[in-house]
Motif scaffolding. Structure first.
Motif, PDB file in Angstrom:
ATOM      1  N   GLU A 155       0.841  -1.197   0.000  1.00 33.21           N
ATOM      2  CA  GLU A 155       0.000   0.000   0.000  1.00 33.21           C
ATOM      3  C   GLU A 155       0.876   1.247   0.000  1.00 33.21           C
ATOM      4  N   GLY A 156       2.011   1.155   0.707  1.00 28.06           N
ATOM      5  CA  GLY A 156       2.927   2.276   0.761  1.00 28.06           C
ATOM      6  C   GLY A 156       3.482   2.640  -0.605  1.00 28.06           C
ATOM      7  N   LYS A 157       3.795   1.630  -1.414  1.00 31.48           N
ATOM      8  CA  LYS A 157       4.321   1.896  -2.761  1.00 31.48           C
ATOM      9  C   LYS A 157       3.292   2.649  -3.602  1.00 31.48           C
ATOM     10  N   ARG A 158       2.035   2.212  -3.518  1.00 30.83           N
ATOM     11  CA  ARG A 158       0.985   2.897  -4.290  1.00 30.83           C
ATOM     12  C   ARG A 158       0.803   4.337  -3.787  1.00 30.83           C
ATOM     13  N   PHE A 159       0.904   4.509  -2.484  1.00 34.51           N
ATOM     14  CA  PHE A 159       0.732   5.831  -1.887  1.00 34.51           C
ATOM     15  C   PHE A 159       1.834   6.778  -2.374  1.00 34.51           C
ATOM     16  N   VAL A 160       3.067   6.331  -2.340  1.00 32.56           N
ATOM     17  CA  VAL A 160       4.181   7.164  -2.789  1.00 32.56           C
ATOM     18  C   VAL A 160       4.040   7.481  -4.275  1.00 32.56           C
ATOM     19  N   ALA A 161       3.586   6.494  -5.050  1.00 34.33           N
ATOM     20  CA  ALA A 161       3.373   6.728  -6.485  1.00 34.33           C
ATOM     21  C   ALA A 161       2.338   7.835  -6.712  1.00 34.33           C
ATOM     22  N   ASP A 162       1.276   7.856  -5.892  1.00 37.61           N
ATOM     23  CA  ASP A 162       0.260   8.906  -6.003  1.00 37.61           C
ATOM     24  C   ASP A 162       0.860  10.279  -5.707  1.00 37.61           C
ATOM     25  N   LEU A 163       1.706  10.349  -4.669  1.00 35.57           N
ATOM     26  CA  LEU A 163       2.328  11.637  -4.337  1.00 35.57           C
ATOM     27  C   LEU A 163       3.254  12.098  -5.464  1.00 35.57           C
ATOM     28  N   LEU A 164       3.997  11.139  -6.029  1.00 36.33           N
ATOM     29  CA  LEU A 164       4.879  11.490  -7.154  1.00 36.33           C
ATOM     30  C   LEU A 164       4.069  11.935  -8.359  1.00 36.33           C
ATOM     31  N   GLY A 165       2.813  11.441  -8.436  1.00 33.41           N
ATOM     32  CA  GLY A 165       1.933  11.825  -9.545  1.00 33.41           C
ATOM     33  C   GLY A 165       1.255  13.156  -9.350  1.00 33.41           C
ATOM     34  N   GLY A 166       1.479  13.793  -8.206  1.00 34.43           N
ATOM     35  CA  GLY A 166       0.934  15.143  -8.007  1.00 34.43           C
ATOM     36  C   GLY A 166      -0.072  15.277  -6.895  1.00 34.43           C
ATOM     37  N   GLU A 167      -0.448  14.197  -6.229  1.00 30.00           N
ATOM     38  CA  GLU A 167      -1.413  14.284  -5.133  1.00 30.00           C
ATOM     39  C   GLU A 167      -0.790  14.997  -3.928  1.00 30.00           C
ATOM     40  N   GLY A 168      -1.617  15.724  -3.177  1.00 28.02           N
ATOM     41  CA  GLY A 168      -1.186  16.352  -1.943  1.00 28.02           C
ATOM     42  C   GLY A 168      -1.387  15.414  -0.766  1.00 28.02           C
ATOM     43  N   VAL A 169      -0.870  15.795   0.410  1.00 27.91           N
ATOM     44  CA  VAL A 169      -0.950  14.924   1.576  1.00 27.91           C
ATOM     45  C   VAL A 169      -1.052  15.761   2.845  1.00 27.91           C
ATOM     46  N   ARG A 170      -1.695  15.210   3.864  1.00 27.34           N
ATOM     47  CA  ARG A 170      -1.698  15.802   5.205  1.00 27.34           C
ATOM     48  C   ARG A 170      -1.182  14.764   6.186  1.00 27.34           C
ATOM     49  N   VAL A 171      -0.641  15.227   7.293  1.00 20.79           N
ATOM     50  CA  VAL A 171      -0.043  14.338   8.289  1.00 20.79           C
ATOM     51  C   VAL A 171      -0.842  14.421   9.578  1.00 20.79           C
ATOM     52  N   GLU A 172      -1.231  13.254  10.109  1.00 22.92           N
ATOM     53  CA  GLU A 172      -1.932  13.181  11.387  1.00 22.92           C
ATOM     54  C   GLU A 172      -1.113  12.322  12.344  1.00 22.92           C
TER      55      GLU A 172
END
Length: 590
Positions: free
Chosen positions: A149-166
């Motif tokens: 799941e982490g690999k897909r998540f990082v791929a999304d961020l590299l694709g331009g998605e934003g992120v928030r940290v909790e």
């Protein structure tokens, strides 16, 4: 880095660079191609050596072209999540290239090595280059819930998605993440199990489970308690148990099964596990279970600061001196040790050691005092290693350690995790170098009368000679005992023909190694010193020329059924028609 790396070189030009890297990782041995360059460990086949190291999970720093490493490891590449770090370093230190082990911290090691030479590591991992951190490899104290799941998540961020940290994740503050308050994706740092969609779940190791005693299914019980409260096993920092349960084998077994540290602390009379945890740790929450208590801290718990570990005392044999003849279990014990105890010559042989490892060197005759000192260290929760050359159970420290333990009434000494790890003894190393003189029944006799009367030694020589045993003499001669080897040879000659084969091995396994094959009639005490191992053959021991001009010496596994075979008679004739059948193991049926 949790495991000591191996530094592998092909030629002499790489050795200076390898030694500089070794200063950063003092326990890392330098492997060098046999016959081309002298280093710590010699190997004959580069590819086979790399594959063996890789499959054992050993980090590899190879000083050669990256292509050679890739082609060598290609047949064994499999699970990315399990592979150790593998790096290629230019022999002149002009480049450091991480190749494998992104989830095992290869980029971190690459930066450490690059810093030695004042260069930049050739990092090619997209996420780490973009964000300045590897989200799939959190720092110590944190664990990723799901790598895929982490690999897909990082791929999304590299694709331009934003992120928030909790949640609390201090190391992410310095990262270059695409932070947006309204982002659809989030990084959640929590002890709770179960990630939701579009989420990277990272567990802080902030859970400590206090238990009262060990039991058969303790690991399963801990897992069930965590699950009942919706907590992730990956968030477990360790187990805590009372001091009086230190030698409870079930506790150690449960900690190993769960893959977490086990610590011990004093518990007051009548104190419940919950009260106990409250006193020892600042906790945000305490959750009761069946005979245990789960404590949750606000930050990852450093178990090394909580209570103390069960001390471990390893009594090890270093072998004859060559690094390649040291058994892997001994090297691991030395790598993990906090204290190394022994005669100074042997402590030096145990290297490479880290600067923070404490060396306790003592005289070679202070064995019982050394053993007691080792137990005092281990009983305080430290990991101590007592070193002997050869095998610790052959005229060495294992017996002294057990003697000290038997004499002690201290319960903490008896609670120490004691292990005795074998080594290649001088007799075995010398025998292997000369052929197989110990191929049949043999005995080992120390000619030192420091700890036993000379009359006993003479009696044993008489009986061993009469029994036609091959004999290996330890401690054959010294300045204090210049006459005893001569007397021993007089006794042996009363039972042996002058043509009996003898092998002298001096400093076998060390740089000054010397081997000599001769007959009992030719042997004189002047040929031997304290660093020589003497092997006197039996009536059946024989020799024949080897291609390099020396002799092969061996004792056949057969034995004449009706008296001794005449010297020079062939093996087949001596065995007659009743040659012993062979077992698949190679041992004869007799």
């Amino acid at each position: 880095m949790h495991k000591t790396p191996a530094i592998v070189i092909l030629g002499a030009a790489s050795l200076p660079t390898a030694r500089r890297i070794q200063r950063r990782y003092p326990q890392a041995p330098v492997y060098a191609l046999q016959g081309r360059v002298e280093a710590d460990i010699a190997y004959a086949d580069f590819g086979a050596t790399l594959r063996a190291l890789y499959q054992s999970g050993t980090p590899i720093v190879a000083l050669c072209a990256a292509g050679i490493v890739i082609r060598s490891l290609a047949p064994v590449l499999a699970d990315k999540e399990q592979e150790p770090p593998v790096l290629a370093v230019a022999e002149d230190a002009s480049a450091v290239v991480p190749l494998l082990g992104g989830l095992a911290g290869v980029n971190h090691i690459a930066r450490e090595i690059a810093a030695i030479f004042g260069i930049e590591a050739a990092i090619t991992t997209s996420g780490e280059l973009r964000f300045g951190t590897c989200l799939l490899n959190p720092p110590d104290g944190y664990a990723l819930a799901d790598v895929e799941e982490g690999k897909r998540f990082v791929a999304d961020l590299l694709g331009g998605e934003g992120v928030r940290v909790e949640g609390a994740a201090p190391w992410l503050a310095a990262a270059r993440l695409p932070l947006r308050e309204d982002a659809g994706r989030r990084i959640r740092v929590s002890c709770a199990r179960g990630a939701s969609a579009d989420e990277l779940l990272i567990h802080p190791r902030a859970l400590v489970v206090a238990v009262e005693a060990g039991e058969a299914e303790l690991a399963a019980k801990v897992r069930a308690a965590l699950a009942a409260h919706g907590l992730a096993e990956a968030a477990l920092a360790g187990l805590l148990a009372p001091m009086d349960a230190m030698s409870d084998a079930a506790l150690g077994s449960a900690a190993r099964e769960l893959g977490v540290p086990l610590r011990f602390a004093e518990r007051a009379a009548g104190e419940t596990p919950a009260d106990w945890l409250r006193r020892l740790l600042p906790l945000e929450e305490r959750l009761a279970g069946d005979g245990l208590c789960i404590g949750r801290a606000a930050q990852p718990v450093e178990m090394a600061r909580l209570g103390r570990a069960r001390g471990r005392l390893s009594v090890v044999g270093l072998g004859p001196g060559a690094a390649e003849l040291m058994v892997p279990a001994v090297r691991r014990a030395l790598d993990e040790a906090e204290d190394i105890l022994g005669y100074e010559t042997y402590v030096n042989m145990a290297g490479p050691l880290r600067a923070e490892q404490v060396r306790h060197c003592s005289d070679n005759r202070e064995e019982l005092q050394r053993a007691r000192h080792a137990f005092e260290l281990a009983a305080s929760g430290r990991r101590a290693v007592v070193v002997s050359s050869g095998d610790p159970g052959v005229f060495a420290m294992a017996a002294a350690v057990l003697e000290a333990l038997e004499q002690s009434i201290d319960p903490l000494w008896h609670a120490v995790e004691l292990e005795i790890l074998p080594g290649v003894s001088a007799a075995l190393a010398t025998a292997a170098l000369s052929g197989a003189p110990l191929g049949h029944d043999f005995c080992l006799i120390s000619l030192s009368d420091n700890l036993k009367p000379w009359t006993v030694i003479e009696q044993r020589l008489e009986h061993a000679g009469a029994a036609d045993l091959v004999m290996a003499f330890y401690n054959p001669i010294s300045r204090a005992r210049p006459w005893q080897l001569g007397r021993a040879l007089e006794i042996v000659r009363g039972h042996r023909d002058p043509q009996t084969r003898v092998v002298l091995g001096r400093d076998v396994g060390r740089p000054a190694q010397a081997l000599r094959s001769l007959t009992l009639g030719e042997l004189t005490a002047e040929m031997v010193d304290m660093r020589t191992l003497v092997i006197v053959g039996s009536s059946t021991t024989r020799s024949f020329p080897r291609a390099d001009g020396g002799d092969w010496v061996y004792t056949p596994r057969w034995y004449p059924p009706a008296g001794l075979a005449p010297r020079g008679e062939s093996c087949e004739k001596a065995r007659g028609d009743e040659a012993a059948p062979h077992h698949p193991s190679g041992e004869s049926a007799t």
